[in-house]
Design a protein around this motif. Structure first.
Motif, mmCIF file in Angstrom:
data_model
loop_
_atom_site.group_PDB
_atom_site.id
_atom_site.type_symbol
_atom_site.label_atom_id
_atom_site.label_comp_id
_atom_site.label_asym_id
_atom_site.label_seq_id
_atom_site.Cartn_x
_atom_site.Cartn_y
_atom_site.Cartn_z
ATOM 1 N N ALA A 167 -73.313 22.037 -32.859
ATOM 2 C CA ALA A 167 -72.524 22.755 -31.856
ATOM 3 C C ALA A 167 -73.218 24.056 -31.476
ATOM 4 C CB ALA A 167 -71.119 23.037 -32.397
ATOM 5 N N ALA A 168 -72.666 24.706 -30.457
ATOM 6 C CA ALA A 168 -73.259 25.920 -29.913
ATOM 7 C C ALA A 168 -73.509 27.010 -30.968
ATOM 8 C CB ALA A 168 -72.378 26.461 -28.791
ATOM 9 N N PRO A 169 -72.565 27.295 -31.878
ATOM 10 C CA PRO A 169 -72.832 28.353 -32.861
ATOM 11 C C PRO A 169 -74.057 28.061 -33.727
ATOM 12 C CG PRO A 169 -70.496 27.836 -32.802
ATOM 13 C CD PRO A 169 -71.171 26.793 -31.987
ATOM 14 N N HIS A 170 -74.296 26.774 -34.051
ATOM 15 C CA HIS A 170 -75.461 26.422 -34.854
ATOM 16 C C HIS A 170 -76.748 26.635 -34.064
ATOM 17 C CE1 HIS A 170 -72.006 23.968 -36.218
ATOM 18 N NE2 HIS A 170 -72.454 24.252 -37.425
ATOM 19 N N VAL A 171 -76.733 26.242 -32.799
ATOM 20 C CA VAL A 171 -77.919 26.421 -31.952
ATOM 21 C C VAL A 171 -78.240 27.906 -31.824
ATOM 22 C CG1 VAL A 171 -78.861 26.139 -29.627
ATOM 23 C CG2 VAL A 171 -77.546 24.284 -30.674
ATOM 24 N N GLU A 172 -77.245 28.696 -31.491
ATOM 25 C CA GLU A 172 -77.473 30.130 -31.299
ATOM 26 C C GLU A 172 -77.956 30.784 -32.585
ATOM 27 O OE1 GLU A 172 -75.353 33.897 -29.076
ATOM 28 O OE2 GLU A 172 -74.117 32.190 -29.685
ATOM 29 N N SER A 173 -77.359 30.429 -33.710
ATOM 30 C CA SER A 173 -77.757 31.017 -34.986
ATOM 31 C C SER A 173 -79.202 30.681 -35.339
ATOM 32 C CB SER A 173 -76.821 30.529 -36.098
ATOM 33 O OG SER A 173 -77.246 31.009 -37.356
ATOM 34 N N VAL A 174 -79.588 29.411 -35.192
ATOM 35 C CA VAL A 174 -80.950 29.011 -35.540
ATOM 36 C C VAL A 174 -81.969 29.695 -34.628
ATOM 37 C CG1 VAL A 174 -82.564 27.067 -35.532
ATOM 38 C CG2 VAL A 174 -80.339 26.837 -36.636
ATOM 39 N N VAL A 175 -81.673 29.755 -33.327
ATOM 40 C CA VAL A 175 -82.611 30.387 -32.398
ATOM 41 C C VAL A 175 -82.756 31.879 -32.708
ATOM 42 C CG1 VAL A 175 -83.016 31.025 -29.993
ATOM 43 C CG2 VAL A 175 -82.288 28.706 -30.562
ATOM 44 N N LEU A 176 -81.642 32.579 -32.902
ATOM 45 C CA LEU A 176 -81.691 34.022 -33.086
ATOM 46 C C LEU A 176 -82.158 34.432 -34.482
ATOM 47 C CD1 LEU A 176 -78.445 35.206 -31.240
ATOM 48 C CD2 LEU A 176 -80.765 34.930 -30.356
ATOM 49 N N ASN A 177 -81.750 33.676 -35.505
ATOM 50 C CA ASN A 177 -82.018 34.104 -36.881
ATOM 51 C C ASN A 177 -83.226 33.448 -37.523
ATOM 52 O OD1 ASN A 177 -79.670 35.728 -36.807
ATOM 53 N ND2 ASN A 177 -78.397 33.970 -37.342
ATOM 54 N N ASP A 178 -83.646 32.297 -37.003
ATOM 55 C CA ASP A 178 -84.758 31.574 -37.614
ATOM 56 C C ASP A 178 -85.980 31.474 -36.696
ATOM 57 O OD1 ASP A 178 -83.485 30.663 -40.176
ATOM 58 O OD2 ASP A 178 -82.104 29.734 -38.775
ATOM 59 N N VAL A 179 -85.743 31.139 -35.442
ATOM 60 C CA VAL A 179 -86.875 30.936 -34.531
ATOM 61 C C VAL A 179 -87.444 32.256 -34.030
ATOM 62 C CG1 VAL A 179 -87.627 29.921 -32.358
ATOM 63 C CG2 VAL A 179 -86.071 28.646 -33.851
ATOM 64 N N LEU A 180 -86.614 33.087 -33.437
ATOM 65 C CA LEU A 180 -87.114 34.319 -32.821
ATOM 66 C C LEU A 180 -87.883 35.222 -33.791
ATOM 67 C CD1 LEU A 180 -84.534 35.637 -30.180
ATOM 68 C CD2 LEU A 180 -86.968 35.198 -29.885
ATOM 69 N N PRO A 181 -87.369 35.458 -34.998
ATOM 70 C CA PRO A 181 -88.111 36.350 -35.899
ATOM 71 C C PRO A 181 -89.457 35.777 -36.350
ATOM 72 C CG PRO A 181 -85.817 36.144 -36.575
ATOM 73 C CD PRO A 181 -86.057 35.088 -35.562
ATOM 74 N N ASN A 182 -89.678 34.488 -36.151
ATOM 75 C CA ASN A 182 -90.907 33.846 -36.622
ATOM 76 C C ASN A 182 -91.731 33.248 -35.487
ATOM 77 O OD1 ASN A 182 -90.523 33.825 -39.746
ATOM 78 N ND2 ASN A 182 -88.546 33.141 -38.934
ATOM 79 N N ALA A 183 -91.371 33.586 -34.264
ATOM 80 C CA ALA A 183 -92.002 32.964 -33.098
ATOM 81 C C ALA A 183 -93.301 33.667 -32.714
ATOM 82 C CB ALA A 183 -91.039 32.975 -31.920
ATOM 83 N N ARG A 184 -94.101 32.933 -31.941
ATOM 84 C CA ARG A 184 -95.352 33.464 -31.390
ATOM 85 C C ARG A 184 -95.316 33.290 -29.880
ATOM 86 N NH1 ARG A 184 -96.054 29.800 -34.932
ATOM 87 N NH2 ARG A 184 -96.839 28.264 -33.424
ATOM 88 N N PRO A 185 -95.950 34.170 -29.121
ATOM 89 C CA PRO A 185 -96.006 33.999 -27.670
ATOM 90 C C PRO A 185 -96.539 32.614 -27.308
ATOM 91 C CG PRO A 185 -96.837 36.164 -28.276
ATOM 92 C CD PRO A 185 -96.636 35.408 -29.562
ATOM 93 N N GLY A 186 -95.888 31.989 -26.342
ATOM 94 C CA GLY A 186 -96.296 30.660 -25.912
ATOM 95 C C GLY A 186 -95.549 29.529 -26.580
ATOM 96 N N GLN A 187 -94.790 29.835 -27.619
ATOM 97 C CA GLN A 187 -94.040 28.792 -28.333
ATOM 98 C C GLN A 187 -92.916 28.248 -27.451
ATOM 99 O OE1 GLN A 187 -92.666 30.256 -32.113
ATOM 100 N NE2 GLN A 187 -92.858 28.268 -33.085
ATOM 101 N N ILE A 188 -92.577 26.977 -27.657
ATOM 102 C CA ILE A 188 -91.538 26.317 -26.864
ATOM 103 C C ILE A 188 -90.413 25.860 -27.789
ATOM 104 C CG2 ILE A 188 -90.995 24.369 -25.349
ATOM 105 C CD1 ILE A 188 -93.899 24.378 -24.445
ATOM 106 N N VAL A 189 -89.181 26.099 -27.379
ATOM 107 C CA VAL A 189 -87.999 25.634 -28.106
ATOM 108 C C VAL A 189 -87.260 24.654 -27.211
ATOM 109 C CG1 VAL A 189 -85.836 26.291 -29.222
ATOM 110 C CG2 VAL A 189 -87.824 27.837 -29.338
ATOM 111 N N VAL A 190 -86.974 23.470 -27.745
ATOM 112 C CA VAL A 190 -86.311 22.415 -26.984
ATOM 113 C C VAL A 190 -85.004 22.068 -27.693
ATOM 114 C CG1 VAL A 190 -86.508 20.105 -26.005
ATOM 115 C CG2 VAL A 190 -88.573 21.505 -26.308
ATOM 116 N N ASP A 191 -83.877 22.329 -27.012
ATOM 117 C CA ASP A 191 -82.574 22.044 -27.605
ATOM 118 C C ASP A 191 -82.103 20.669 -27.173
ATOM 119 O OD1 ASP A 191 -80.133 22.206 -28.853
ATOM 120 O OD2 ASP A 191 -79.206 23.418 -27.261
#
Length: 290
Positions: A66-90
């Motif tokens: 659900a939406a809360p899981h998507v938002e949490s993973v993107v904000l708390n797991d992906v963004l802090p560990n992301a690199r420019p050019g990375q792609i996230v596909v929901d």
């Protein structure tokens, strides 16, 4: 250097999608799920966390409840560990507003977000014959991801800018479930009259203008035997999705009377203990009404 893929969320749909990505993409896939058994079955390299998947991947696929899981993973797991050019596909079914907001937020960090929810059944996820509708900020972003989506789907369509894929999927679910309700009403009324058998009813509807994918699948496989298993698309998930549709309708000033009825029926089904049953279980609610 070979591109690296990541997959977060290995549930009913995510597990088989990840396996097809591993088998068909020809590139390394790293996966994570809180369920250790699902992680063992996914055939990908295992990560210890969603954050590790983000660190190890160039394209990260999400398949979450659900939406809360998507938002949490993107904000708390992906963004802090992301690199420019990375792609996230929901690949999840998320609200249009969330897809648009995350796309804008990630673009500000030199990342790309695509909403690419999947349609069709769990068996289609196993077979790799899903339908995927994609919202992408550009044709180039879509083209970079499309080959990997086609490892999981036979129909992949770029529907428009961020939020467009989510919109099409939500409308798909609205039409599907409203059709399930219509079929549930028809079969309940036919059974109450005692004039025709179930097979006769579904054969006649299927030969006429009521023929549809929903009749052949949801109708014949669930409503006709009155069997609504767990482990398929449950009533609680469909209620969530119809809720997203109703939120969007309110935001845009559109009345959806059939959508409101569908949401209410799903709420009744969940309250009666059917939240985890296949959403066709709504027929049990209709059967009880007088």
């Amino acid at each position: 250097m070979s591109i690296r893929l990541g997959f977060i969320g290995l549930g009913v749909m995510g597990g088989p999608m990840c396996r097809n990505l591993v088998r068909r993409s020809g590139v390394p896939v790293t996966a994570f799920d809180l369920n250790a058994e699902a992680l063992d079955a996914c055939e990908a390299d295992q990560a210890g966390s969603a954050a590790e998947v983000a660190r190890r991947s160039d394209i990260v696929f999400l398949s979450l409840p659900a939406a809360p899981h998507v938002e949490s993973v993107v904000l708390n797991d992906v963004l802090p560990n992301a690199r420019p050019g990375q792609i996230v596909v929901d690949l999840s079914t998320s609200p249009v507003e969330l897809a648009q907001r995350l796309a804008a937020m990630l673009a500000g960090e030199s990342l790309t977000f695509l909403d690419a929810p999947v349609a069709r059944t769990r068996q289609a996820a196993v077979d790799g014959t899903l339908s995927i509708t994609v919202g992408a900020p550009s044709t180039d972003a879509f083209a970079r991801v499309e080959p990997y989506l086609r490892c999981m789907a036979t129909e992949v369509r770029h529907c428009g800018p961020p939020g467009a894929g989510a919109l099409i999927k939500l409308l798909n679910n609205l039409v599907v479930f409203e059709t399930v309700v219509a079929l549930a009403e028809a079969v309940t009324l036919a059974r109450r009259t005692g004039l025709v058998g179930d097979d006769t009813l579904f054969d006649a509807l299927g030969a006429g203008s009521a023929a549809s994918f929903v009749l052949d699948n949801h109708g014949r496989k669930a409503l006709l035997p009155n069997t609504h298993p767990r482990g398929a698309f449950p009533a609680a998930y469909m209620r969530k999705d119809i809720g997203y549709v109703l939120d969007l309708a309110e935001q845009t000033g559109v009345r959806l009377p059939a959508g409101n009825l569908a949401h209410d029926l799903l709420g009744d089904a969940c309250e009666q203990g059917h939240a985890e049953a296949y959403h066709t279980v709504v027929v049990r609610v209709i059967e009880q009404q007088r």
